[in-house]
Design a protein around this motif. Sequence first.
Motif, mmCIF file in Angstrom:
data_model
loop_
_atom_site.group_PDB
_atom_site.id
_atom_site.type_symbol
_atom_site.label_atom_id
_atom_site.label_comp_id
_atom_site.label_asym_id
_atom_site.label_seq_id
_atom_site.Cartn_x
_atom_site.Cartn_y
_atom_site.Cartn_z
ATOM 1 N N UNK A 98 1.050 -1.316 0.038
ATOM 2 C CA UNK A 98 -0.120 0.014 0.046
ATOM 3 C C UNK A 98 0.897 1.306 -0.021
ATOM 4 N N UNK B 274 -7.594 -3.567 -9.392
ATOM 5 C CA UNK B 274 -9.021 -3.252 -9.596
ATOM 6 C C UNK B 274 -9.493 -2.601 -8.304
ATOM 7 N N UNK B 275 -8.828 -2.860 -7.181
ATOM 8 C CA UNK B 275 -9.294 -1.991 -5.981
ATOM 9 C C UNK B 275 -8.672 -0.754 -5.939
ATOM 10 N N UNK B 276 -7.861 -0.256 -6.760
ATOM 11 C CA UNK B 276 -7.608 0.918 -6.916
ATOM 12 C C UNK B 276 -7.762 1.856 -8.228
ATOM 13 N N UNK B 277 -8.726 1.327 -8.799
ATOM 14 C CA UNK B 277 -9.480 2.121 -9.879
ATOM 15 C C UNK B 277 -10.648 2.764 -9.607
ATOM 16 N N UNK B 278 -10.786 4.063 -10.078
ATOM 17 C CA UNK B 278 -11.963 4.938 -9.781
ATOM 18 C C UNK B 278 -13.072 4.482 -10.198
ATOM 19 N N UNK B 279 -13.993 4.680 -9.237
ATOM 20 C CA UNK B 279 -15.451 3.976 -9.307
ATOM 21 C C UNK B 279 -15.972 3.751 -10.804
ATOM 22 N N UNK B 280 -16.246 5.057 -11.376
ATOM 23 C CA UNK B 280 -16.678 4.966 -12.845
ATOM 24 C C UNK B 280 -16.160 4.159 -13.953
ATOM 25 N N UNK C 144 -14.538 0.990 -13.168
ATOM 26 C CA UNK C 144 -14.105 -0.326 -12.769
ATOM 27 C C UNK C 144 -14.625 -1.306 -13.598
ATOM 28 N N UNK C 145 -15.824 -1.024 -13.968
ATOM 29 C CA UNK C 145 -16.335 -2.161 -14.849
ATOM 30 C C UNK C 145 -15.519 -2.175 -16.431
ATOM 31 N N UNK D 123 -17.809 -3.974 2.604
ATOM 32 C CA UNK D 123 -16.662 -3.148 2.149
ATOM 33 C C UNK D 123 -16.357 -3.145 0.662
ATOM 34 N N UNK D 124 -16.400 -4.152 0.091
ATOM 35 C CA UNK D 124 -16.000 -4.448 -1.327
ATOM 36 C C UNK D 124 -16.969 -5.063 -2.277
ATOM 37 N N UNK E 128 -18.852 -3.633 -4.152
ATOM 38 C CA UNK E 128 -18.875 -2.796 -5.513
ATOM 39 C C UNK E 128 -17.899 -3.256 -6.417
ATOM 40 N N UNK E 129 -16.855 -3.562 -5.787
ATOM 41 C CA UNK E 129 -15.731 -4.230 -6.764
ATOM 42 C C UNK E 129 -16.189 -5.527 -7.566
ATOM 43 N N UNK F 55 -18.725 -5.038 -10.199
ATOM 44 C CA UNK F 55 -17.975 -4.455 -11.330
ATOM 45 C C UNK F 55 -17.374 -5.707 -12.290
#
Lengths: 333, 333
Positions: B98, B189-195, B197-198, B226-227, B229-230, B233
């Motif tokens: 990290x 993927x966990x570091x990609x901006x929300x919009x 991800x997919x 917590x995750x 949403x990932x 996507x």
Amino acid sequence: MIRTPYLLFLGDAHDNLAAKVAQGIKDWNPDSVVGQFRMEGCNADVGAPDMSLQEAYDKGARTLVVGVANRGGVISDAWLRVLAEAMEIGFDLASGLHNLLRDEKLLKATSARTGATLHDVRIPTVAYPIANGVKRTGKRCLAIGTDCSVGKMYTGLAMDAEMQKRGMKSTFRPTGQTGILITGKGVPLDAVVADFMAGAVEWLTPDAEADHWDHIEGQGSLWHVSYSGVTMALIHGGQPDALILAHEPTRTHMRGLPGFGLPKLEELRDMALPLARIANPACVVAGVSVNTKALGDDEALALCAEIEDRMGLPTVDPYRHGAARLVDALSVI
Amino acid sequence: MIRTPYLLFLGDAHDNLAAKVAQGIKDWNPDSVVGQFRMEGCNADVGAPDMSLQEAYDKGARTLVVGVANRGGVISDAWLRVLAEAMEIGFDLASGLHNLLRDEKLLKATSARTGATLHDVRIPTVAYPIANGVKRTGKRCLAIGTDCSVGKMYTGLAMDAEMQKRGMKSTFRPTGQTGILITGKGVPLDAVVADFMAGAVEWLTPDAEADHWDHIEGQGSLWHVSYSGVTMALIHGGQPDALILAHEPTRTHMRGLPGFGLPKLEELRDMALPLARIANPACVVAGVSVNTKALGDDEALALCAEIEDRMGLPTVDPYRHGAARLVDALSVI
């Protein structure tokens, strides 16, 4: 926090749709609006008094809000001149555009020299935590849609306004740029890094009094494959006590996704509720919000009645019919 | 792309668990590993030859991979000295920590001077598109878990290895730092901006030959607030043709979320499949992967048999029993 009140910059918007951010601010937080600034060729009008920069400043406006979509993702030279002049007069700038104020050399330099603040509300300014799922006090309502852009924000704003009118405790919690510009704060969720999305929503809707309602602005749709992860983070980070199903009846396919049909409201309910109950086992579906903008008055009422009968849930267009019945439904939770 | 082969840096890891990234590389891409470098006090051993920096370089190693978790999120001075020395010898550095290599002044300066590359694989290096949902050619398999960290990555790696062994066309598509270090590329993927991800998942698994399988590394769980949403996507961006349900039978609550129970495999199936069919109506649940590490041999076999009987799906621990039966199940899709 963004300094209020605002002067709304409509630029040379070719129609009212291009100025929908400004319209949202004018509709939902009229007290924050001193006037609108329109350039040569502007065809939009949000119904605020036309004003020069100086006149608005003299009437108390402190932030010039770019409430308009720009063409082709470029801030034109004509816009830049106005925005820079506003900072010279004493305004801060706020914008929800994808291309950032801070990336424009003239604006950056002018802000450095004048001390004006540039608010790019699409960019998170907080180091959000990872969600911990701990149950928070107070109540939360989330609108979820059969598609993107079906009226989820307006639903939340209308329910918040109705609760305020009744003297209930409530707060609208924005997750997108228009909502942030309306209230002056919030989380630009679509720009948050994946691991922190649900945590950002937890941060946005903290512990509150037991009879306080947060109206969390929804985003995307579980059926919209581009943004469903964002919707999921809202459902789990928001741990809503109540879901409102939001729908636009004339949509023929998912926004921007030809070939993807919309779900039935029943399908949305049956998918979303079990997902929501993972975070909050007490969650219920409390009502349906229909965006009837494209329908006549009779047609709108008939459609709401048909859905209400079918779903057994209070069904209104909160913008057209008011949000009273949706608030009534929350009041018994 | 990260230059291979690797020397695995285990630092002063207090146990093998702390070196699990290095172990993953050693297990799944042994040809890429020249040796391991251990410091005073290191209790981990991934089974590669111990080697000095110079010795490994002379044997061809070109990247020193930080395959170990650091304590308290700080890269110690002792580590920094070794990492800088490696660059002086000619190594590039790669890390999934990290806290970033590039944020360490000594490493930044040494890399600038020596021309060594710093690979912080947690940071996206690509401007991913927004997902468009367009159906891609080729086949895709995604493991989804009843929880985080139940063996989804190992399942995908084992199925890919089995397909390779059979001469089938297949690629493992990493979405986390260990997977990226194993294969040298992927999407963090966990570091990609929300919009995006997919869209990042679509980018990761492009059009391929009709009989080619992508094994997409799963992340999170639909039940992990917590995750989730990932995970969502991955389901929609990945548009999988086949889902593998992944489970760890001794887990008493969701990882890091006391008070959140795990779903039954039936619940996971019934939630995930309709969601997956939004993106790919042909998707099926093809098998179950059980992480039986905590069980004895007989117990592991009995549990898999019980689940197989209950679910009507081939059920194995791919690490213990091989992935052959899961691959058999995909072969008929």
